[in-house]
Write a protein that holds these residues in place. Structure first.
Motif, PDB file in Angstrom:
ATOM      1  N   LEU A  40       0.892  -1.273  -0.194  1.00  0.00           N
ATOM      2  CA  LEU A  40       0.050  -0.086  -0.103  1.00  0.00           C
ATOM      3  C   LEU A  40       0.903   1.235  -0.056  1.00  0.00           C
ATOM      4  CD1 LEU A  40      -2.968  -0.389   2.689  1.00  0.00           C
ATOM      5  CD2 LEU A  40      -3.023  -0.297   0.088  1.00  0.00           C
ATOM      6  N   PRO A  41       0.723   2.019  -0.933  1.00  0.00           N
ATOM      7  CA  PRO A  41       1.279   3.636  -1.114  1.00  0.00           C
ATOM      8  C   PRO A  41       1.125   4.138   0.325  1.00  0.00           C
ATOM      9  CG  PRO A  41       0.059   3.312  -3.152  1.00  0.00           C
ATOM     10  CD  PRO A  41      -0.410   2.053  -1.907  1.00  0.00           C
ATOM     11  N   ALA A  42       2.073   4.874   0.797  1.00  0.00           N
ATOM     12  CA  ALA A  42       1.924   5.644   2.176  1.00  0.00           C
ATOM     13  C   ALA A  42       2.138   7.040   2.281  1.00  0.00           C
ATOM     14  CB  ALA A  42       2.962   4.927   3.398  1.00  0.00           C
ATOM     15  N   ALA A  43       3.277   7.234   1.470  1.00  0.00           N
ATOM     16  CA  ALA A  43       3.662   8.620   1.553  1.00  0.00           C
ATOM     17  C   ALA A  43       4.781   9.034   0.239  1.00  0.00           C
ATOM     18  CB  ALA A  43       4.381   9.320   2.579  1.00  0.00           C
ATOM     19  N   ALA A  44       4.895  10.142  -0.207  1.00  0.00           N
ATOM     20  CA  ALA A  44       5.847  10.453  -1.424  1.00  0.00           C
ATOM     21  C   ALA A  44       6.633  11.597  -1.152  1.00  0.00           C
ATOM     22  CB  ALA A  44       5.115  10.347  -2.626  1.00  0.00           C
ATOM     23  N   LEU A  45       7.755  11.475  -1.886  1.00  0.00           N
ATOM     24  CA  LEU A  45       8.456  12.905  -1.949  1.00  0.00           C
ATOM     25  C   LEU A  45       8.735  13.417  -3.288  1.00  0.00           C
ATOM     26  CD1 LEU A  45      11.316  11.748   0.553  1.00  0.00           C
ATOM     27  CD2 LEU A  45       9.547  13.198   1.179  1.00  0.00           C
ATOM     28  N   ALA A  46       8.907  14.568  -3.666  1.00  0.00           N
ATOM     29  CA  ALA A  46       9.046  15.096  -4.892  1.00  0.00           C
ATOM     30  C   ALA A  46      10.403  16.000  -4.986  1.00  0.00           C
ATOM     31  CB  ALA A  46       7.751  16.124  -5.137  1.00  0.00           C
ATOM     32  N   THR A  47      11.085  15.590  -6.038  1.00  0.00           N
ATOM     33  CA  THR A  47      12.271  15.850  -6.274  1.00  0.00           C
ATOM     34  C   THR A  47      12.348  16.816  -7.703  1.00  0.00           C
ATOM     35  OG1 THR A  47      13.221  14.318  -4.940  1.00  0.00           O
ATOM     36  CG2 THR A  47      14.642  16.114  -5.749  1.00  0.00           C
ATOM     37  N   ILE A  48      12.500  18.149  -7.645  1.00  0.00           N
ATOM     38  CA  ILE A  48      12.232  18.913  -9.089  1.00  0.00           C
ATOM     39  C   ILE A  48      13.390  19.703  -9.341  1.00  0.00           C
ATOM     40  CG2 ILE A  48      10.913  20.181 -10.491  1.00  0.00           C
ATOM     41  CD1 ILE A  48       8.533  19.512  -8.724  1.00  0.00           C
ATOM     42  N   CYS A  49      14.199  19.332 -10.659  1.00  0.00           N
ATOM     43  CA  CYS A  49      15.175  20.185 -11.325  1.00  0.00           C
ATOM     44  C   CYS A  49      14.417  21.220 -12.218  1.00  0.00           C
ATOM     45  CB  CYS A  49      16.174  19.676 -11.914  1.00  0.00           C
ATOM     46  SG  CYS A  49      17.135  18.643 -10.924  1.00  0.00           S
ATOM     47  N   LEU A  50      14.101  22.492 -11.885  1.00  0.00           N
ATOM     48  CA  LEU A  50      13.216  23.156 -12.761  1.00  0.00           C
ATOM     49  C   LEU A  50      14.250  24.178 -13.398  1.00  0.00           C
ATOM     50  CD1 LEU A  50      10.289  23.549 -12.373  1.00  0.00           C
ATOM     51  CD2 LEU A  50      10.396  25.440 -10.956  1.00  0.00           C
ATOM     52  N   PRO A  51      13.937  24.142 -14.911  1.00  0.00           N
ATOM     53  CA  PRO A  51      14.599  25.058 -15.653  1.00  0.00           C
ATOM     54  C   PRO A  51      14.310  26.523 -15.151  1.00  0.00           C
ATOM     55  CG  PRO A  51      13.422  23.519 -16.971  1.00  0.00           C
ATOM     56  CD  PRO A  51      12.939  23.385 -15.681  1.00  0.00           C
ATOM     57  N   LYS A  52      15.580  27.454 -15.190  1.00  0.00           N
ATOM     58  CA  LYS A  52      15.394  28.791 -14.819  1.00  0.00           C
ATOM     59  C   LYS A  52      14.318  29.643 -15.566  1.00  0.00           C
ATOM     60  CE  LYS A  52      20.018  30.012 -13.371  1.00  0.00           C
ATOM     61  NZ  LYS A  52      19.769  29.498 -11.995  1.00  0.00           N
ATOM     62  N   GLY A  53      13.487  30.159 -15.095  1.00  0.00           N
ATOM     63  CA  GLY A  53      12.595  31.204 -15.617  1.00  0.00           C
ATOM     64  C   GLY A  53      11.182  30.396 -16.079  1.00  0.00           C
ATOM     65  N   VAL A  54      10.973  29.012 -15.827  1.00  0.00           N
ATOM     66  CA  VAL A  54       9.449  28.758 -16.088  1.00  0.00           C
ATOM     67  C   VAL A  54       8.507  29.140 -15.331  1.00  0.00           C
ATOM     68  CG1 VAL A  54      10.530  26.477 -17.077  1.00  0.00           C
ATOM     69  CG2 VAL A  54      10.064  26.145 -14.820  1.00  0.00           C
ATOM     70  N   GLY A  55       8.886  29.457 -13.985  1.00  0.00           N
ATOM     71  CA  GLY A  55       7.985  30.159 -12.921  1.00  0.00           C
ATOM     72  C   GLY A  55       7.512  29.186 -11.842  1.00  0.00           C
ATOM     73  N   GLU A  56       7.033  29.872 -10.784  1.00  0.00           N
ATOM     74  CA  GLU A  56       6.487  28.973  -9.819  1.00  0.00           C
ATOM     75  C   GLU A  56       5.240  28.399 -10.268  1.00  0.00           C
ATOM     76  OE1 GLU A  56       6.893  31.168  -6.042  1.00  0.00           O
ATOM     77  OE2 GLU A  56       5.319  30.039  -5.092  1.00  0.00           O
ATOM     78  N   ASP A  57       4.380  28.837 -10.928  1.00  0.00           N
ATOM     79  CA  ASP A  57       3.193  28.183 -11.291  1.00  0.00           C
ATOM     80  C   ASP A  57       3.232  26.749 -12.063  1.00  0.00           C
ATOM     81  OD1 ASP A  57       1.391  30.119 -10.581  1.00  0.00           O
ATOM     82  OD2 ASP A  57       1.073  31.038 -12.644  1.00  0.00           O
ATOM     83  N   TYR A  58       4.551  26.723 -12.890  1.00  0.00           N
ATOM     84  CA  TYR A  58       5.049  25.686 -13.465  1.00  0.00           C
ATOM     85  C   TYR A  58       5.192  24.596 -12.422  1.00  0.00           C
ATOM     86  CZ  TYR A  58       6.762  22.690 -17.021  1.00  0.00           C
ATOM     87  OH  TYR A  58       6.893  21.365 -18.073  1.00  0.00           O
ATOM     88  N   ALA A  59       5.792  25.011 -11.263  1.00  0.00           N
ATOM     89  CA  ALA A  59       6.369  23.870 -10.250  1.00  0.00           C
ATOM     90  C   ALA A  59       5.072  23.649  -9.325  1.00  0.00           C
ATOM     91  CB  ALA A  59       7.147  24.615  -9.378  1.00  0.00           C
TER      92      ALA A  59
END
Lengths: 303, 303
Positions: free
Chosen positions: A81-100
């Motif tokens: 059974l899934p219990a919890a997850a962690l998210a790791t993101i390398c975001l290209p500069k300038g795509v902005g917080e909305d994208y994240a």
């Protein structure tokens, strides 16, 4: 320009709740309490722009969903059974917080039906392309985890759905087979299991190698997805027999079906039987009564 | 050309053992059994080439060590015992399997003194730059986790070592303060803790925000690292007073010290006292008896 800490504040406000989570997003680590008898299962799966998705085509919401669903599919493969997850993101500069935010909402959305909240992570921007990784925590919750190494000669090989041609779009929109996996593993006759991410030929080879066995697959018994049929009709003049074989080849070798392949010592009431485990070391396919070695052609990263 | 599966075979042969690990590298997920009373702590931290390290300068072994040590430092910040880690690597095409092995050996090497084996992960190659992420699992093991949110007005603020100038090399070679953190938290008077990764001014601001308090810091009481002194001597003509202040500014704002900052309601026998928690909302520094607002200048990603 908003920074990392605004994003973290937003995340803290938007995180789903779970009775297992004592402390979620915002500290150095998240804190959980699993039931005392549970085994803890853990894994990580990453997706890179241009390899597992194309940020020019796919929305961040869809990319986030896929990142979570691939990991939920790993839970299915182990019948936990899934219990919890962690998210790791390398975001290209300038795509902005909305994208994240959209990436994150895609992940949360996919986790929700499985009570699997995002409890932490790490987001940073850089000059490179988008990378999205999800770490998944699962728990046994009364069902012994099913590994890749338990297949025995004489076991029957099954798949849980039609295969091939996922590149036409299904690779972004599949549903992880968690409930089905729990049902199967709960029945007690499942000896090994894997989710079909790298292609049947390669994933079955993994099960065989890790179990120290071989296999015989009746190629014509493999359920072929409509997408594989679509991809096997190159032109009207093509030979029907050759076209049919092309469809089976898609079902055999395409990746990212995210159905389950499992072996059983009994007769489960779900799944399509496609072959048997043997005491040899190779995998043999039979097609129109002719045996052929079944060599993986599916996905493999070359380092 | 070797592929992903040769690397996984190599990883399986080289993984460290731990009594907590039932199933390590090679299946869909790793399986662990934590002691029944333990809380589970989990987090992830990523490093991107050109941001957290420079692959043109630093060896893969050193990069792997840093990736693991940053996560072990997060365990220190929560006062938990490291239990296991997962390694996620985006490998630039063509760097080869040896490079990946060195990264992995760096991680294992750093985990070893803390009985923290690498139990899984995901390595893929792509056309982009190197990204190395580590997911860390920790356990409470008899010590209640210390958060960022427990600081109270009247508490004293401490740091565990000299700060500033880590960019001269220490940011790659620091030692995570896990044992010290367990000792401190076991003493029972620690009210909040964080590891100094983003710079004292920013990390203290996090503690204050999450605790809903303010702080007053006696800047001259901050222990200044020799590296910060080195960085504050631009030329022989510079004013000594100004130079001294530059050194304190490095200690206040540079990131990646990986010492601990903690607050205490008692008088701990380790750490240097640098200030007090107040019931206001801002952070005030005093320098040569003059108060000044202490604004974070440390590291923040801009999305």
């Amino acid at each position: 320009m908003p920074g990392e800490f605004d994003f973290i504040s937003w995340l803290r406000q938007h995180q789903s709740r779970s009775p297992l989570v004592r402390l979620g997003i915002g500290d150095d680590l998240a804190v959980l309490k699993l039931p005392a008898d549970d085994l803890l299962l853990v894994g990580v799966d990453q997706m890179m722009d241009g390899v597992h998705f194309d940020s020019a085509i796919h929305t961040p919401r869809a990319i986030g969903r896929k990142a979570m669903n691939r990991n939920l599919s790993d839970c299915a493969a182990m019948a936990c059974l899934p219990a919890a997850a962690l998210a790791t993101i390398c975001l290209p500069k300038g795509v902005g917080e909305d994208y994240a935010r959209e990436l994150y909402l895609g992940m949360t959305e996919a986790g929700q039906p499985f009570d699997c909240p995002v409890v932490g992570g790490d987001t940073g921007s850089w000059s490179g392309k988008l990378v999205v990784s999800v770490t998944i925590l699962g728990r046994s919750a009364g069902v012994e985890p099913v590994t890749r190494s338990g297949a025995k000669p004489g076991d029957t090989i099954y798949v849980t759905g039609p295969l091939g041609g996922s590149i036409l779009g299904r690779h972004m929109t599949f549903e992880p087979r968690v409930k089905l996996a729990r049902y199967l593993a709960g029945s007690g006759t499942i000896t090994s299991m894997i989710d079909l991410s790298d292609g049947l030929s390669r994933d079955l080879a993994n099960v065989c190698r890790q179990s120290g066995v071989g296999a015989r697959v009746a190629i014509e018994s493999i359920p072929v997805h409509d997408d594989a049929l679509k991809m096997s009709v190159p032109n009207l003049d093509a030979d029907v027999v050759a076209q049919t074989r092309v469809a089976f080849d898609h079902a055999l070798h395409d990746g990212e079906d995210y159905e389950l392949l499992f072996t059983s010592s009994g007769t489960p009431d779900v799944g399509t039987r496609i072959g048997e485990i043997t005491n040899t070391t190779g995998i043999i396919g039979t097609y129109r009564n002719v045996p052929e070695p079944l060599t993986p052609r599916g996905w493999e990263h070359t380092l």
